[in-house]
Design an enzyme around this catalytic site. Structure first.
Site, PDB file in Angstrom:
ATOM      1  N   PRO A  28      -2.483 -38.869  79.279  1.00 21.85           N
ATOM      2  CA  PRO A  28      -2.494 -40.342  79.180  1.00 21.85           C
ATOM      3  C   PRO A  28      -3.378 -40.132  78.180  1.00 21.85           C
ATOM      4  O   PRO A  28      -4.620 -40.699  78.690  1.00 21.85           O
ATOM      5  CB  PRO A  28      -2.622 -40.881  79.931  1.00 21.85           C
ATOM      6  N   LEU A  29      -3.016 -40.624  77.243  1.00 21.01           N
ATOM      7  CA  LEU A  29      -4.103 -41.073  75.861  1.00 21.01           C
ATOM      8  C   LEU A  29      -4.880 -42.400  75.250  1.00 21.01           C
ATOM      9  O   LEU A  29      -3.683 -42.619  74.922  1.00 21.01           O
ATOM     10  CB  LEU A  29      -4.437 -40.441  74.617  1.00 21.01           C
ATOM     11  N   TYR A 179      -9.191 -47.706  88.071  1.00 22.34           N
ATOM     12  CA  TYR A 179      -8.601 -49.289  87.831  1.00 22.34           C
ATOM     13  C   TYR A 179      -7.891 -49.150  89.607  1.00 22.34           C
ATOM     14  O   TYR A 179      -8.908 -49.319  90.012  1.00 22.34           O
ATOM     15  CB  TYR A 179      -7.779 -48.719  86.757  1.00 22.34           C
TER      16      TYR A 179
HETATM   17  C1  LIG Z   1      -8.796 -41.300  74.121  1.00 20.23           C
HETATM   18  C2  LIG Z   1      -8.666 -40.606  75.258  1.00 20.23           C
HETATM   19  C3  LIG Z   1      -8.417 -41.914  76.099  1.00 20.23           C
HETATM   20  C4  LIG Z   1      -7.769 -41.713  77.091  1.00 20.23           C
HETATM   21  N1  LIG Z   1      -7.474 -42.991  78.219  1.00 20.23           N
HETATM   22  C5  LIG Z   1      -6.887 -42.358  78.786  1.00 20.23           C
HETATM   23  C6  LIG Z   1      -5.554 -43.347  79.991  1.00 20.23           C
HETATM   24  O1  LIG Z   1      -4.687 -44.103  79.172  1.00 20.23           O
HETATM   25  N2  LIG Z   1      -5.215 -42.667  81.478  1.00 20.23           N
HETATM   26  C7  LIG Z   1      -5.650 -41.781  81.348  1.00 20.23           C
HETATM   27  O2  LIG Z   1      -5.041 -41.394  82.867  1.00 20.23           O
HETATM   28  N3  LIG Z   1      -6.349 -41.008  81.503  1.00 20.23           N
HETATM   29  C8  LIG Z   1      -6.902 -41.532  80.308  1.00 20.23           C
HETATM   30  N4  LIG Z   1      -8.197 -40.499  79.419  1.00 20.23           N
HETATM   31  C9  LIG Z   1      -7.885 -39.433  80.178  1.00 20.23           C
HETATM   32  C10 LIG Z   1      -7.527 -38.089  80.324  1.00 20.23           C
HETATM   33  O3  LIG Z   1      -5.483 -38.513  80.487  1.00 20.23           O
HETATM   34  C11 LIG Z   1      -8.159 -36.827  80.211  1.00 20.23           C
HETATM   35  O4  LIG Z   1      -8.432 -37.160  82.073  1.00 20.23           O
HETATM   36  C12 LIG Z   1      -9.818 -36.438  80.188  1.00 20.23           C
HETATM   37  O5  LIG Z   1      -9.079 -36.954  78.372  1.00 20.23           O
HETATM   38  C13 LIG Z   1     -10.006 -34.817  80.546  1.00 20.23           C
HETATM   39  O6  LIG Z   1      -8.449 -34.111  80.020  1.00 20.23           O
HETATM   40  P1  LIG Z   1      -8.894 -33.430  78.781  1.00 20.23           P
HETATM   41  O7  LIG Z   1     -10.745 -32.621  79.078  1.00 20.23           O
HETATM   42  O8  LIG Z   1      -8.072 -32.954  78.401  1.00 20.23           O
HETATM   43  O9  LIG Z   1      -8.778 -34.480  77.388  1.00 20.23           O
HETATM   44  C14 LIG Z   1      -8.213 -40.766  77.770  1.00 20.23           C
HETATM   45  C15 LIG Z   1      -9.410 -39.786  77.571  1.00 20.23           C
HETATM   46  C16 LIG Z   1      -9.461 -40.452  75.984  1.00 20.23           C
HETATM   47  C17 LIG Z   1     -10.041 -38.667  75.961  1.00 20.23           C
END
Ligand SMILES: Cc1cc2nc3c(=O)[nH]c(=O)nc-3n(C[C@H](O)[C@H](O)[C@H](O)COP(=O)(O)O)c2cc1C
Length: 379
Positions: A28-29, A179
Site C-alpha cells: 500500500p503506497l 493510525y
Molecule cells: C510513498 C510511500 C507511501 C506509503 N503509504 C502507505 C500506505 O498508504 N499504507 C501503508 O500501510 N503503508 C504505506 N507505506 C509503507 C509501505 O507500504 C512499506 O511498508 C514501506 O515502504 C517499506 O517497504 P519498502 O522497503 O518495500 O518500500 C508507504 C511508504 C511509502 C514509501
C-alpha cells in the site's frame, strides 16, 4: 526466466480458497494524487495500473473510511456512497492484468490532519499533541467518544460493503503505522480507562468482526480479508513483540486470509525484551504457525533479496513498496530474465520521472521518504 527465481512465481493459496498467481504483493503506497474530494484522479489510476500489473496481490493506498480519519492530502476516500463509482476505477486498474485488487481501509485517529477534516477535528483513543505526515507544526487531537468509536467500527464495515460494490477482490484492514487501530493497541497512544483501554485489542477485534460479518453478507467466499500490523514501535511503553505475540494469538482465531507485517527492514531484529536480537519476521511466522500466509516487506530492492526473503521460509508473500515505485517493471524484468535492467535507484534527472504521478515524484525528490538515490550526495 532464470530458474533460480521460480520460487517467487509459485502460486499461493489463501485460506478462503482464493489463489494468488505469484508471491509478489504491491505494498500500500499513499500517492497524494487523488482529487481533493477523495475521488480517483486519472494520474492515480494510470500509476496504479502500472504498479499492479505483475503482482499476485495489489494493494491500494490507505483509503479513509470516514472524513474524520483523513490523514493525507490527495488521500482516496471510501467514506461515502458517492465514492463507489470512483473506487471502481481503482479496483479495475489494480486487477486489470491479473492481480487480486485489495482496498486498504484506513482511519488516521490522532494522526488525521485538521486541515483536511471537517471543522479541523482530529481524534483518537487519548488526547495528544502530535506532528503528522507533512505538518510543520504539531496539532492537538482529542479523545474519541464512545459513540464515535461505535460509528468508526461501523464505518470499516460500510467501507467493506462499498469495496465489494466497487469490485475489489478484498480489503486490508490498516492496523499498522500508528493510525487509529494501531493507536488503540498501543500503550503509548491508548491511556483510556474504559473498556477500550482495559482491553487494548478490543477495538481491532471489533473491526475485524465487523469486516468479516459484512463480507459474509455481501461478498462471495473468495473475498479476501487481510490485516496489516506494526509488530513494535519505538516508544517504551509501546507495542513490543510480547504484545504482538498476544495480539497475533487473537488475530489468528479470526477468519483472516493473510497477515501483513509492516517492517522497514525484512530482517530487522527485536530491540528489547525477551526476544531481543531475534528477527521479528521469524518470530511472527512461528506464532502464526501456518494458520494464514504472512506478508513480509522491508527494503527489498533486488531480485536476489526478494528470493532470499522467500527462501528464508519466514514469509509466504513478499510486498514491495519503493522497489515498485522506482521501477514498475521490477517483477516482469525478473520473469523475462532482464534483471540487469532493473532500476533501483531514484534518479531525479530521468525524463520519465520513474512514471510516477507528479505529487508523489515531488515527495520522493525532496527526500520525504528514504530512498537509494543516484544523486546520493543530495540526501
Ligand atoms: C510513498 C510511500 C507511501 C506509503 N503509504 C502507505 C500506505 O498508504 N499504507 C501503508 O500501510 N503503508 C504505506 N507505506 C509503507 C509501505 O507500504 C512499506 O511498508 C514501506 O515502504 C517499506 O517497504 P519498502 O522497503 O518495500 O518500500 C508507504 C511508504 C511509502 C514509501
Amino acid at each position: 526466466m532464470d530458474k533460480e527465481y521460480e520460487p517467487l512465481f509459485e502460486t499461493v493459496p489463501l485460506p478462503n480458497g482464493a489463489e494468488l498467481r505469484n508471491r509478489f504483493v504491491l505494498a500500500p503506497l499513499t500517492h497524494v494524487t487523488s482529487n481533493d474530494d477523495g475521488t480517483a484522479s486519472d494520474a492515480e489510476v494510470e500509476y496504479l495500473e502500472k504498479r499492479a500489473q505483475d503482482a499476485g496481490l495489489a494493494l491500494s493506498a490507505a483509503t479513509n473510511v470516514t472524513d474524520l480519519g483523513k490523514s493525507f492530502p490527495g488521500q482516496p476516500s471510501i467514506a461515502h456512497e458517492s465514492d463507489i463509482e470512483s473506487q471502481r476505477r481503482v479496483a479495475h486498474a489494480l486487477k486489470k492484468n491479473g492481480a487480486k485488487a485489495i482496498l486498504q481501509i484506513h482511519h488516521g485517529g490522532v494522526q488525521a490532519l485538521p486541515r483536511l477534516t471537517p471543522n479541523g477535528d482530529s481524534a483518537g483513543p487519548s488526547p495528544m499533541t502530535i506532528q503528522s505526515f507533512d505538518e510543520t507544526e504539531a496539532h492537538n487531537a482529542r479523545e474519541i467518544s464512545e459513540d464515535e468509536i461505535q460509528e468508526t467500527i461501523k464505518a470499516f464495515g460500510e467501507a467493506t460493503r462499498r469495496a465489494i460494490e466497487a469490485g475489489f477482490d478484498g480489503v486490508e484492514i490498516h492496523g499498522a503505522n500508528h493510525y487509529i487501530i494501531h493507536q488503540f493497541v498501543s500503550p503509548h497512544f491508548n491511556q483510556r480507562t474504559d473498556q477500550w483501554g482495559e482491553d487494548r485489542y478490543l477495538f481491532a477485534m471489533e473491526i475485524v468482526d465487523e469486516v468479516v460479518r459484512t463480507a459474509a453478507h455481501y461478498a462471495d467466499e473468495n473475498f479476501i480479508i487481510g490485516y496489516r500490523f506494526s509488530p513494535d514501535e519505538p516508544q517504551n511503553p509501546g507495542i513490543n513483540m510480547e504484545i504482538t505475540e498476544e495480539f497475533l494469538g487473537k488475530l489468528t482465531e479470526h477468519p483472516l486470509d493473510y497477515l501483513h507485517a509492516s517492517l522497514g527492514q525484512l530482517h530487522s531484529e527485536t530491540r528489547i525484551g525477551k526476544y531481543q536480537g531475534i528477527e521479528r519476521i521469524e518470530l511472527l511466522h512461528k506464532w502464526i504457525d501456518g494458520r494464514m500466509p504472512l506478508v513480509g516487506i522491508g527494503s527489498i530492492f533486488t531480485p536476489d533479496e526478494a528470493l532470499e526473503g522467500i527462501e528464508s521460509g519466514n514469509i509466504e508473500l513478499l510486498a514491495l513498496g519503493r522497489a515498485l515505485l522506482l521501477d514498475h517493471n521490477f517483477i516482469n524484468k525478473i520473469k523475462d530474465g532482464k534483471t540487469d535492467e532493473i532500476i533501483n535507484t531514484f534518479d531525479p534527472d530521468r525524463t520519465d520521472k520513474h512514471e510516477l504521478p507528479d505529487p508523489l515524484w515531488q515527495q520522493l525528490n525532496k527526500g520525504f521518504y528514504p530512498l537509494p538515490r543516484k544523486d546520493s550526495q543530495k540526501q
